[in-house]
Design a protein around this motif. Structure first.
Motif, PDB file in Angstrom:
ATOM      1  N   VAL A 109       0.840  -1.203   0.000  1.00 10.79           N
ATOM      2  CA  VAL A 109       0.000   0.000   0.000  1.00 10.79           C
ATOM      3  C   VAL A 109       0.875   1.254   0.000  1.00 10.79           C
ATOM      4  CG1 VAL A 109      -1.673   1.343   1.344  1.00 10.79           C
ATOM      5  CG2 VAL A 109      -1.969  -1.124   1.099  1.00 10.79           C
ATOM      6  N   ALA A 110       1.927   1.262   0.833  1.00 14.80           N
ATOM      7  CA  ALA A 110       2.824   2.425   0.885  1.00 14.80           C
ATOM      8  C   ALA A 110       3.533   2.629  -0.452  1.00 14.80           C
ATOM      9  CB  ALA A 110       3.851   2.239   2.002  1.00 14.80           C
ATOM     10  N   SER A 111       3.921   1.538  -1.108  1.00 15.38           N
ATOM     11  CA  SER A 111       4.591   1.635  -2.412  1.00 15.38           C
ATOM     12  C   SER A 111       3.661   2.244  -3.457  1.00 15.38           C
ATOM     13  CB  SER A 111       5.062   0.246  -2.868  1.00 15.38           C
ATOM     14  OG  SER A 111       6.016  -0.281  -1.981  1.00 15.38           O
ATOM     15  N   VAL A 112       2.397   1.815  -3.427  1.00 13.22           N
ATOM     16  CA  VAL A 112       1.406   2.397  -4.346  1.00 13.22           C
ATOM     17  C   VAL A 112       1.253   3.891  -4.061  1.00 13.22           C
ATOM     18  CG1 VAL A 112      -1.029   2.411  -5.031  1.00 13.22           C
ATOM     19  CG2 VAL A 112       0.144   0.238  -4.666  1.00 13.22           C
ATOM     20  N   GLY A 113       1.175   4.247  -2.772  1.00  9.56           N
ATOM     21  CA  GLY A 113       1.042   5.652  -2.402  1.00  9.56           C
ATOM     22  C   GLY A 113       2.206   6.499  -2.897  1.00  9.56           C
ATOM     23  N   LEU A 114       3.426   5.973  -2.761  1.00  5.25           N
ATOM     24  CA  LEU A 114       4.600   6.692  -3.260  1.00  5.25           C
ATOM     25  C   LEU A 114       4.584   6.773  -4.780  1.00  5.25           C
ATOM     26  CD1 LEU A 114       7.348   5.142  -0.953  1.00  5.25           C
ATOM     27  CD2 LEU A 114       6.594   7.522  -0.928  1.00  5.25           C
ATOM     28  N   ASN A 115       4.125   5.710  -5.419  1.00  6.68           N
ATOM     29  CA  ASN A 115       4.111   5.639  -6.875  1.00  6.68           C
ATOM     30  C   ASN A 115       3.134   6.638  -7.492  1.00  6.68           C
ATOM     31  OD1 ASN A 115       3.975   2.819  -9.209  1.00  6.68           O
ATOM     32  ND2 ASN A 115       5.228   4.629  -9.183  1.00  6.68           N
ATOM     33  N   VAL A 116       1.965   6.803  -6.837  1.00  7.40           N
ATOM     34  CA  VAL A 116       0.945   7.725  -7.364  1.00  7.40           C
ATOM     35  C   VAL A 116       0.962   9.065  -6.633  1.00  7.40           C
ATOM     36  CG1 VAL A 116      -0.520   5.815  -8.088  1.00  7.40           C
ATOM     37  CG2 VAL A 116      -0.892   6.841  -5.840  1.00  7.40           C
ATOM     38  N   ASN A 117       1.933   9.240  -5.728  1.00  9.79           N
ATOM     39  CA  ASN A 117       2.116  10.498  -5.003  1.00  9.79           C
ATOM     40  C   ASN A 117       0.917  10.853  -4.124  1.00  9.79           C
ATOM     41  OD1 ASN A 117       4.323  12.292  -4.732  1.00  9.79           O
ATOM     42  ND2 ASN A 117       3.140  13.924  -5.691  1.00  9.79           N
ATOM     43  N   SER A 118       0.380   9.860  -3.430  1.00  8.21           N
ATOM     44  CA  SER A 118      -0.791  10.074  -2.578  1.00  8.21           C
ATOM     45  C   SER A 118      -0.384  10.048  -1.109  1.00  8.21           C
ATOM     46  CB  SER A 118      -1.851   8.998  -2.844  1.00  8.21           C
ATOM     47  OG  SER A 118      -2.890   9.091  -1.908  1.00  8.21           O
ATOM     48  N   THR A 119      -0.427  11.198  -0.467  1.00  8.78           N
ATOM     49  CA  THR A 119      -0.067  11.295   0.950  1.00  8.78           C
ATOM     50  C   THR A 119      -1.026  10.491   1.817  1.00  8.78           C
ATOM     51  OG1 THR A 119       0.804  13.522   0.559  1.00  8.78           O
ATOM     52  CG2 THR A 119       0.376  12.899   2.840  1.00  8.78           C
ATOM     53  N   ALA A 120      -2.323  10.543   1.488  1.00 14.97           N
ATOM     54  CA  ALA A 120      -3.334   9.842   2.291  1.00 14.97           C
ATOM     55  C   ALA A 120      -3.090   8.333   2.296  1.00 14.97           C
ATOM     56  CB  ALA A 120      -4.728  10.145   1.752  1.00 14.97           C
ATOM     57  N   VAL A 121      -2.737   7.773   1.138  1.00  9.24           N
ATOM     58  CA  VAL A 121      -2.482   6.334   1.042  1.00  9.24           C
ATOM     59  C   VAL A 121      -1.233   5.966   1.856  1.00  9.24           C
ATOM     60  CG1 VAL A 121      -1.860   4.455  -0.528  1.00  9.24           C
ATOM     61  CG2 VAL A 121      -3.611   6.100  -1.191  1.00  9.24           C
ATOM     62  N   GLU A 162       6.720  12.698  -3.183  1.00 10.09           N
ATOM     63  CA  GLU A 162       6.652  11.955  -1.925  1.00 10.09           C
ATOM     64  C   GLU A 162       7.814  10.966  -1.804  1.00 10.09           C
ATOM     65  OE1 GLU A 162       4.937  12.067   0.729  1.00 10.09           O
ATOM     66  OE2 GLU A 162       3.246  13.358   0.282  1.00 10.09           O
ATOM     67  N   LEU A 163       8.201  10.392  -2.906  1.00 10.88           N
ATOM     68  CA  LEU A 163       9.320   9.455  -2.914  1.00 10.88           C
ATOM     69  C   LEU A 163      10.648  10.194  -2.758  1.00 10.88           C
ATOM     70  CD1 LEU A 163       9.559   6.305  -5.084  1.00 10.88           C
ATOM     71  CD2 LEU A 163      11.545   7.781  -4.903  1.00 10.88           C
ATOM     72  N   LEU A 164      10.803  11.291  -3.490  1.00 17.65           N
ATOM     73  CA  LEU A 164      12.054  12.055  -3.427  1.00 17.65           C
ATOM     74  C   LEU A 164      12.309  12.623  -2.035  1.00 17.65           C
ATOM     75  CD1 LEU A 164      11.799  13.979  -6.819  1.00 17.65           C
ATOM     76  CD2 LEU A 164      13.390  12.137  -6.257  1.00 17.65           C
ATOM     77  N   ALA A 165      11.229  12.901  -1.294  1.00 18.04           N
ATOM     78  CA  ALA A 165      11.366  13.463   0.048  1.00 18.04           C
ATOM     79  C   ALA A 165      12.043  12.501   1.013  1.00 18.04           C
ATOM     80  CB  ALA A 165       9.995  13.857   0.591  1.00 18.04           C
ATOM     81  N   ARG A 166      12.096  11.209   0.643  1.00 18.39           N
ATOM     82  CA  ARG A 166      12.706  10.199   1.523  1.00 18.39           C
ATOM     83  C   ARG A 166      14.120   9.821   1.099  1.00 18.39           C
ATOM     84  NH1 ARG A 166       6.940  10.732   1.775  1.00 18.39           N
ATOM     85  NH2 ARG A 166       6.480  10.462   3.997  1.00 18.39           N
ATOM     86  N   ALA A 209      21.780   5.618  -5.342  1.00 20.27           N
ATOM     87  CA  ALA A 209      21.847   6.819  -4.502  1.00 20.27           C
ATOM     88  C   ALA A 209      20.538   6.972  -3.735  1.00 20.27           C
ATOM     89  CB  ALA A 209      22.111   8.049  -5.366  1.00 20.27           C
ATOM     90  N   TYR A 210      19.417   6.724  -4.425  1.00 24.48           N
ATOM     91  CA  TYR A 210      18.109   6.759  -3.762  1.00 24.48           C
ATOM     92  C   TYR A 210      18.035   5.664  -2.696  1.00 24.48           C
ATOM     93  CZ  TYR A 210      16.040  10.036  -7.130  1.00 24.48           C
ATOM     94  OH  TYR A 210      15.732  11.143  -7.870  1.00 24.48           O
ATOM     95  N   PHE A 211      18.540   4.482  -3.043  1.00 20.75           N
ATOM     96  CA  PHE A 211      18.516   3.371  -2.092  1.00 20.75           C
ATOM     97  C   PHE A 211      19.313   3.730  -0.835  1.00 20.75           C
ATOM     98  CE2 PHE A 211      20.870  -0.213  -0.272  1.00 20.75           C
ATOM     99  CZ  PHE A 211      19.816  -1.001   0.176  1.00 20.75           C
ATOM    100  N   ALA A 212      20.509   4.283  -1.024  1.00 26.68           N
ATOM    101  CA  ALA A 212      21.373   4.614   0.111  1.00 26.68           C
ATOM    102  C   ALA A 212      20.740   5.692   0.988  1.00 26.68           C
ATOM    103  CB  ALA A 212      22.745   5.072  -0.389  1.00 26.68           C
ATOM    104  N   GLY A 213      20.205   6.742   0.360  1.00 23.93           N
ATOM    105  CA  GLY A 213      19.587   7.832   1.126  1.00 23.93           C
ATOM    106  C   GLY A 213      18.370   7.359   1.898  1.00 23.93           C
TER     107      GLY A 213
END
Length: 282
Positions: A44-56, A118-122, A179-183
C-alpha cells in the motif's frame, strides 16, 4: 511533590512494568499474520509513493507493525535482556528484508517509474529526521507505558515514517538508482536507531528492573556503544542538513536576483529553472 513536579511526573498513570514487558515481548515477532500485514502495508505504501498520494502513505503507516521489534530492542538494552535485544534485531532484520523484497518487486513490475515528490522526500535525510525519530520515539514509548494508551502510538507511526523509506529503498533497487537506495535506507536506519535510543532512555528513567545482574564496567561499555552509534548517525545527518541549508539559501538568492533584476523593472519572469548541484560551489 510540588505542582510543577507533578505536571511532568511520568510515574503518574504508569502501567504495571511486567504487563508492559509482556506486551513488548509479544510484539517483536514477525511470523504468520504479522508478515502478511507487513507485506500488505508495504504494498500500500509503495502504491502511495508511486501515485504520489499522501493519504495512502499515511494509511500504510498506520497498519505497519514495524515499531514492535525496534521498541523491543530498546527495552532489551535498557533492562540488559540481551536475549530480547537479539531477538528484536533478528525480527527487525526479517521485517526489513521482507519489506525490501515486496517494495522492489512492486516497483520493478510497475509501469510508472518516475520518482514523485513523496518518494524524493525520503532520499535526503538530515538532522531534522533525527529529531523527529527521537522525539516521536519518546512519545511512543511513554504512551506504551501508560495504563490508558490513547492515540499517540498512531501519531508516532505517522511521524517517524518507517514504511516510506523502506519502499523508497525498494524503488532504488528496482530502478538501479543506488543513490536513492542509500539515502532512503539511511533514513530508515536513523528512525530505527533513534526510536531505540528514545526507548532506552525512558526505560532507564522509569527504572525498569534489570533481568540480570551486570557489573558497572559492562554497563558503561553499553553506554559507550550507544554513544558511538549516535555519533556515527549524527555526523552525516548534520552534513546533509547543512547541505539542505545551502540549497535553500541558493534558491532564495536566485529568487532575490530575479526579483531585483527583472520583476522590479516591470518584466515578467514566465519560467525559471535553477539547479544548485550543477552550480559553482562556494
Amino acid at each position: 511533590m510540588n505542582s510543577f513536579t507533578k505536571l511532568f511526573n511520568l510515574n503518574s498513570g504508569e502501567e504495571d512494568k511486567l504487563k508492559v514487558l509482556k506486551n513488548v515481548r509479544s510484539n517483536i515477532y514477525f511470523r504468520g499474520a504479522t508478515v502478511w500485514i507487513l507485506a500488505c502495508a508495504i504494498f500500500v505504501a509503495s502504491v502511495g509513493l508511486n501515485v504520489n498520494s499522501t493519504a495512502v502513505i499515511i494509511g500504510a503507516m498506520l497498519i505497519s507493525p514495524l515499531m514492535g521489534p525496534i521498541i523491543g530492542a530498546g527495552f532489551g538494552l535498557g533492562i540488559f535482556d540481551f536475549v530480547l535485544f537479539k531477538r528484536s534485531l533478528r525480527n527487525l532484520g526479517i521485517a526489513t528484508v521482507v519489506s525490501l523484497i515486496v517494495s522492489t518487486l512492486y516497483f520493478y513490475l510497475s509501469p510508472f517509474k518516475e520518482a514523485q515528490s513523496e518518494l524524493l522526500a525520503r532520499t535526503s535525510p538530515n538532522i531534522f529526521d533525527v529529531m523527529i525519530a527521537f522525539f516521536g520515539g519518546l512519545a511512543g514509548v511513554i504512551a506504551m507505558t501508560r495504563v490508558e494508551k490513547g492515540l499517540p502510538l498512531a501519531g508516532v507511526a505517522i511521524a517517524t515514517a518507517l514504511m516510506p523509506p523502506l519502499c523508497t529503498a525498494g524503488y532504488g533497487l528496482a530502478t538501479g538508482n543506488y543513490a536513492y537506495f542509500a539515502g532512503a535506507f539511511f533514513l530508515y536506519t536513523i528512525n530505527c536507531v533513534f526510536i531505540c535510543i528514545a526507548t532506552y532512555i525512558i526505560v532507564k528513567y522509569l527504572k525498569y528492573p534489570a533481568t540480570r545482574q551486570i557489573d558497572k564496567k559492562h554497563e558503561v561499555r553499553v553506554k559507550y556503544v550507544i554513544t558511538g552509534i549516535i555519533i556515527l548517525v549524527m555526523i552525516p545527518s548534520a552534513y546533509f542538513a547543512y547541505d539542505l541549508y545551502k540549497e535553500q539559501r541558493f534558491s532564495h538568492n536566485v529568487r532575490q536576483f530575479l526579483r531585483s533584476e527583472f520583476e522590479t523593472k516591470g518584466d515578467i519572469v514566465v519560467y525559471n529553472r535553477n539547479n544548485y548541484y550543477s552550480s559553482p560551489k562556494e
